[in-house]
Design a protein around this motif. Structure first.
Motif, PDB file in Angstrom:
ATOM      1  N   ARG A   1       0.813  -1.215   0.000  1.00  0.00           N
ATOM      2  CA  ARG A   1       0.000   0.000   0.000  1.00  0.00           C
ATOM      3  C   ARG A   1       0.844   1.261   0.000  1.00  0.00           C
ATOM      4  O   ARG A   1       0.316   2.361  -0.167  1.00  0.00           O
ATOM      5  CB  ARG A   1      -0.941   0.003   1.211  1.00  0.00           C
ATOM      6  CG  ARG A   1      -2.018  -1.066   1.166  1.00  0.00           C
ATOM      7  CD  ARG A   1      -3.064  -0.853   2.238  1.00  0.00           C
ATOM      8  NE  ARG A   1      -2.517  -0.951   3.592  1.00  0.00           N
ATOM      9  CZ  ARG A   1      -2.400  -2.089   4.272  1.00  0.00           C
ATOM     10  NH1 ARG A   1      -2.790  -3.236   3.714  1.00  0.00           N
ATOM     11  NH2 ARG A   1      -1.910  -2.097   5.489  1.00  0.00           N
ATOM     12  N   ARG A   2       2.155   1.112   0.178  1.00  0.00           N
ATOM     13  CA  ARG A   2       3.036   2.267   0.288  1.00  0.00           C
ATOM     14  C   ARG A   2       4.099   2.325  -0.802  1.00  0.00           C
ATOM     15  O   ARG A   2       4.714   3.377  -0.997  1.00  0.00           O
ATOM     16  CB  ARG A   2       3.706   2.257   1.674  1.00  0.00           C
ATOM     17  CG  ARG A   2       2.723   2.593   2.782  1.00  0.00           C
ATOM     18  CD  ARG A   2       3.201   2.165   4.154  1.00  0.00           C
ATOM     19  NE  ARG A   2       2.305   2.683   5.192  1.00  0.00           N
ATOM     20  CZ  ARG A   2       1.139   2.125   5.513  1.00  0.00           C
ATOM     21  NH1 ARG A   2       0.721   1.027   4.891  1.00  0.00           N
ATOM     22  NH2 ARG A   2       0.383   2.667   6.453  1.00  0.00           N
TER      23      ARG A   2
ATOM     24  N   VAL B   1      -0.620   5.138   0.296  1.00  0.00           N
ATOM     25  CA  VAL B   1      -1.100   5.907  -0.855  1.00  0.00           C
ATOM     26  C   VAL B   1      -2.599   5.673  -0.976  1.00  0.00           C
ATOM     27  O   VAL B   1      -3.040   4.521  -1.117  1.00  0.00           O
ATOM     28  CB  VAL B   1      -0.385   5.468  -2.145  1.00  0.00           C
ATOM     29  CG1 VAL B   1      -0.920   6.245  -3.346  1.00  0.00           C
ATOM     30  CG2 VAL B   1       1.126   5.660  -2.011  1.00  0.00           C
ATOM     31  N   PRO B   2      -3.431   6.701  -0.902  1.00  0.00           N
ATOM     32  CA  PRO B   2      -4.885   6.511  -0.968  1.00  0.00           C
ATOM     33  C   PRO B   2      -5.314   5.764  -2.223  1.00  0.00           C
ATOM     34  O   PRO B   2      -4.879   6.069  -3.333  1.00  0.00           O
ATOM     35  CB  PRO B   2      -5.426   7.946  -0.960  1.00  0.00           C
ATOM     36  CG  PRO B   2      -4.356   8.758  -0.310  1.00  0.00           C
ATOM     37  CD  PRO B   2      -3.057   8.119  -0.725  1.00  0.00           C
ATOM     38  N   GLY B   3      -6.138   4.753  -2.045  1.00  0.00           N
ATOM     39  CA  GLY B   3      -6.657   3.986  -3.173  1.00  0.00           C
ATOM     40  C   GLY B   3      -5.693   3.000  -3.789  1.00  0.00           C
ATOM     41  O   GLY B   3      -6.002   2.382  -4.811  1.00  0.00           O
ATOM     42  N   HIS B   4      -4.536   2.831  -3.176  1.00  0.00           N
ATOM     43  CA  HIS B   4      -3.497   1.961  -3.751  1.00  0.00           C
ATOM     44  C   HIS B   4      -3.359   0.691  -2.913  1.00  0.00           C
ATOM     45  O   HIS B   4      -3.122   0.761  -1.710  1.00  0.00           O
ATOM     46  CB  HIS B   4      -2.166   2.706  -3.783  1.00  0.00           C
ATOM     47  CG  HIS B   4      -1.007   1.886  -4.253  1.00  0.00           C
ATOM     48  ND1 HIS B   4      -1.043   1.112  -5.397  1.00  0.00           N
ATOM     49  CD2 HIS B   4       0.243   1.723  -3.730  1.00  0.00           C
ATOM     50  CE1 HIS B   4       0.124   0.519  -5.554  1.00  0.00           C
ATOM     51  NE2 HIS B   4       0.914   0.864  -4.557  1.00  0.00           N
TER      52      HIS B   4
ATOM     53  N   LYS C   1      -1.487  -2.668  -7.195  1.00  0.00           N
ATOM     54  CA  LYS C   1      -1.367  -2.409  -8.626  1.00  0.00           C
ATOM     55  C   LYS C   1      -1.592  -0.916  -8.868  1.00  0.00           C
ATOM     56  O   LYS C   1      -2.677  -0.393  -8.596  1.00  0.00           O
ATOM     57  CB  LYS C   1      -2.390  -3.218  -9.420  1.00  0.00           C
ATOM     58  CG  LYS C   1      -2.207  -3.094 -10.927  1.00  0.00           C
ATOM     59  CD  LYS C   1      -3.165  -4.006 -11.682  1.00  0.00           C
ATOM     60  CE  LYS C   1      -2.933  -3.890 -13.193  1.00  0.00           C
ATOM     61  NZ  LYS C   1      -3.833  -4.773 -13.963  1.00  0.00           N
ATOM     62  N   PRO C   2      -0.582  -0.192  -9.358  1.00  0.00           N
ATOM     63  CA  PRO C   2      -0.683   1.261  -9.497  1.00  0.00           C
ATOM     64  C   PRO C   2      -1.509   1.672 -10.721  1.00  0.00           C
ATOM     65  O   PRO C   2      -0.973   2.072 -11.762  1.00  0.00           O
ATOM     66  CB  PRO C   2       0.780   1.694  -9.621  1.00  0.00           C
ATOM     67  CG  PRO C   2       1.475   0.516 -10.212  1.00  0.00           C
ATOM     68  CD  PRO C   2       0.756  -0.706  -9.710  1.00  0.00           C
ATOM     69  N   TRP C   3      -2.824   1.642 -10.580  1.00  0.00           N
ATOM     70  CA  TRP C   3      -3.743   1.942 -11.677  1.00  0.00           C
ATOM     71  C   TRP C   3      -3.636   3.390 -12.160  1.00  0.00           C
ATOM     72  O   TRP C   3      -4.028   3.732 -13.268  1.00  0.00           O
ATOM     73  CB  TRP C   3      -5.178   1.673 -11.212  1.00  0.00           C
ATOM     74  CG  TRP C   3      -5.517   2.369  -9.912  1.00  0.00           C
ATOM     75  CD1 TRP C   3      -5.370   1.862  -8.655  1.00  0.00           C
ATOM     76  CD2 TRP C   3      -6.014   3.703  -9.748  1.00  0.00           C
ATOM     77  NE1 TRP C   3      -5.754   2.789  -7.703  1.00  0.00           N
ATOM     78  CE2 TRP C   3      -6.153   3.928  -8.355  1.00  0.00           C
ATOM     79  CE3 TRP C   3      -6.350   4.732 -10.629  1.00  0.00           C
ATOM     80  CZ2 TRP C   3      -6.611   5.131  -7.823  1.00  0.00           C
ATOM     81  CZ3 TRP C   3      -6.811   5.936 -10.117  1.00  0.00           C
ATOM     82  CH2 TRP C   3      -6.938   6.112  -8.716  1.00  0.00           C
ATOM     83  N   PHE C   4      -3.075   4.254 -11.323  1.00  0.00           N
ATOM     84  CA  PHE C   4      -3.039   5.690 -11.593  1.00  0.00           C
ATOM     85  C   PHE C   4      -1.802   6.130 -12.372  1.00  0.00           C
ATOM     86  O   PHE C   4      -1.662   7.319 -12.680  1.00  0.00           O
ATOM     87  CB  PHE C   4      -3.084   6.453 -10.261  1.00  0.00           C
ATOM     88  CG  PHE C   4      -2.162   5.880  -9.208  1.00  0.00           C
ATOM     89  CD1 PHE C   4      -0.811   6.172  -9.203  1.00  0.00           C
ATOM     90  CD2 PHE C   4      -2.655   4.999  -8.252  1.00  0.00           C
ATOM     91  CE1 PHE C   4       0.033   5.624  -8.249  1.00  0.00           C
ATOM     92  CE2 PHE C   4      -1.812   4.448  -7.295  1.00  0.00           C
ATOM     93  CZ  PHE C   4      -0.470   4.763  -7.289  1.00  0.00           C
TER      94      PHE C   4
END
Length: 424
Positions: free
Chosen positions: A246-247, A400-403, A406-409
């Protein structure tokens, strides 16, 4: 053209991995046989600690064998930005940790007799635009005054003897170095084993349980138990360690290596024979290899490497960037093309410490080749209860919010930085 890391293909494979089932009890189990894990294992084994390293692929397979071969001192950020974000004391301490890292690597190479073409080459931070040179000059003044007098500011005219491309000036960091990453990884692993460490390859950790002061780590080849666990997997951290997933943002990084260049071609492109990085947000980094190839890398795409086709697409992007910076090499043959993952944090500062019952060191954000060895040794000392020299001790690390792995952003991030590079 070969779709594999130049460092992997031109190094002696590590041949001292343990055979047979993964089993036994250890004082410390390390997950990941990159520079962090191997340096920690060597440090622990030298002190008589019973240590095992569990690697899912082979020694140096991940980021440690997929980078540009630079050992650059200084920070991923400008020193001025680091002072503003972290305060002067921590910014100076972290800057000096990178200096110490290169000294540490050089000392290990000497002590263990590792043949890996280590050389103090110096790094050039090249200004791609006139306004970038103004920012580099301001940062240089602070660095040179507060923390690193072994630096210099070069004008565009002074750069002509360094790089055969019209940049607008540069900051020279004289302590920076380069080496053959594959040979160093194999040599560091062999040294760890020689001092008593056990290294299992092809032993990905698929399960982790802890209780009664003991950890159990499951692999397809068997299970080990340990009193302490160090997670040293960076961008390749398995999903069972959700705190780190998540980080850590796994970002693709890609490289190409040309055929060996002639002396005339080198004189026309890289006469200074240093490590170089451009000032663009989505920039490039390059150096000469021991056999005179130009190794040229960058964020050709923000997504991860997935197959030969995607690597080839990234190679085409890098080839175009190489031709733009060095038009004299526009038609040069490319012998190697490869990609890998970089373990980025949101603020691009590394993290190391102890959480949820495990030790960790990761988040190098593109500067791990130099810091990872040093930080691995520091965490090994912390595990043994020695003085904690961790330069990022206590640095907050929010998720990281929403993470969730898998780094979709990333495509949006890439578009943002491309836009910045266009207008700034």
């Amino acid at each position: 053209m070969q779709f594999q890391s130049y460092w992997h293909d031109t190094a002696r494979p590590f041949a001292e991995a343990a055979q047979g089932p993964v089993e036994g009890h250890y004082d410390v189990a390390i997950i990941g046989a990159g520079f962090t894990g191997l340096a920690a294992a060597r440090q622990l084994a030298t002190a008589g600690v019973k240590v095992v390293v569990l690697e899912g692929e082979r020694v140096g397979w991940g980021a440690s064998g997929r980078n540009g071969g630079h050992l650059n001192n200084g920070l991923a950020h400008s020193f001025l930005s680091a002072k503003a974000a972290l305060g002067a004391e921590r910014a100076v301490a972290l800057y000096r940790a990178f200096d110490d890292s290169i000294d540490t690597i050089e000392a290990i190479i000497t002590a263990e007799g590792i043949d890996c073409n280590f050389r103090r080459a110096g790094k050039l931070k090249l200004a791609s635009k006139p306004q970038h040179f103004e920012a580099i000059a301001r940062n240089f003044e602070a660095v040179h005054k507060d923390v690193d007098p072994d630096t210099a500011l070069l004008t565009a005219n002074e750069l002509k003897g360094e790089v055969g491309s019209p940049f607008h000036g540069a900051m020279l960091s004289k302590k920076s170095a380069m080496m053959h990453m594959g040979r160093y990884a194999a040599g560091l692993a062999a040294a760890a084993v020689r001092h008593g460490a056990t290294i299992f390859e092809q032993a990905a950790v698929t399960g982790h349980r802890q209780g009664s002061g003991r950890h159990s780590l499951e692999t397809a080849r068997g299970t080990v138990t340990a009193d302490h666990v160090l997670v040293a997997t960076g961008a390749y951290t398995p999903s069972l360690f959700g705190y780190f997933r998540r980080r850590i943002i796994s970002v693709g990084s890609f490289l190409i290596a040309t055929r060996p260049l002639s002396d005339a071609e080198i004189d026309a492109t890289m006469p200074g024979n240093r490590t170089c990085v451009t000032s663009m947000n989505i920039g490039n980094y390059f150096r000469l290899s021991p056999d005179k190839r130009l190794i040229f890398g960058g964020r050709a795409r923000f997504s991860a490497t997935s197959d030969q086709r995607s690597d080839a697409k990234s190679g085409d992007i890098l080839r175009a960037s190489l031709a733009e910076i060095f038009p004299q090499l526009a038609g040069v043959e490319i012998d190697y093309c490869w990609g890998g993952l970089v373990d980025m944090t949101k603020d691009r500062y590394p993290r190391a410490g102890y959480v949820d019952g495990v030790w960790y060191a990761m988040g190098y954000s593109g500067h791990g080749a130099q810091l990872s060895t040093h930080l691995g040794m520091i965490m090994a000392d912390a595990i043994m209860g020695k003085a904690n020299r961790n330069p990022v001790k206590g640095l907050e690390w929010p998720a990281v919010p929403g993470h969730f792995g898998k780094p979709w952003f990333l495509p949006m991030v890439g578009l943002y930085y491309k836009t910045l590079d266009r207008f700034k």
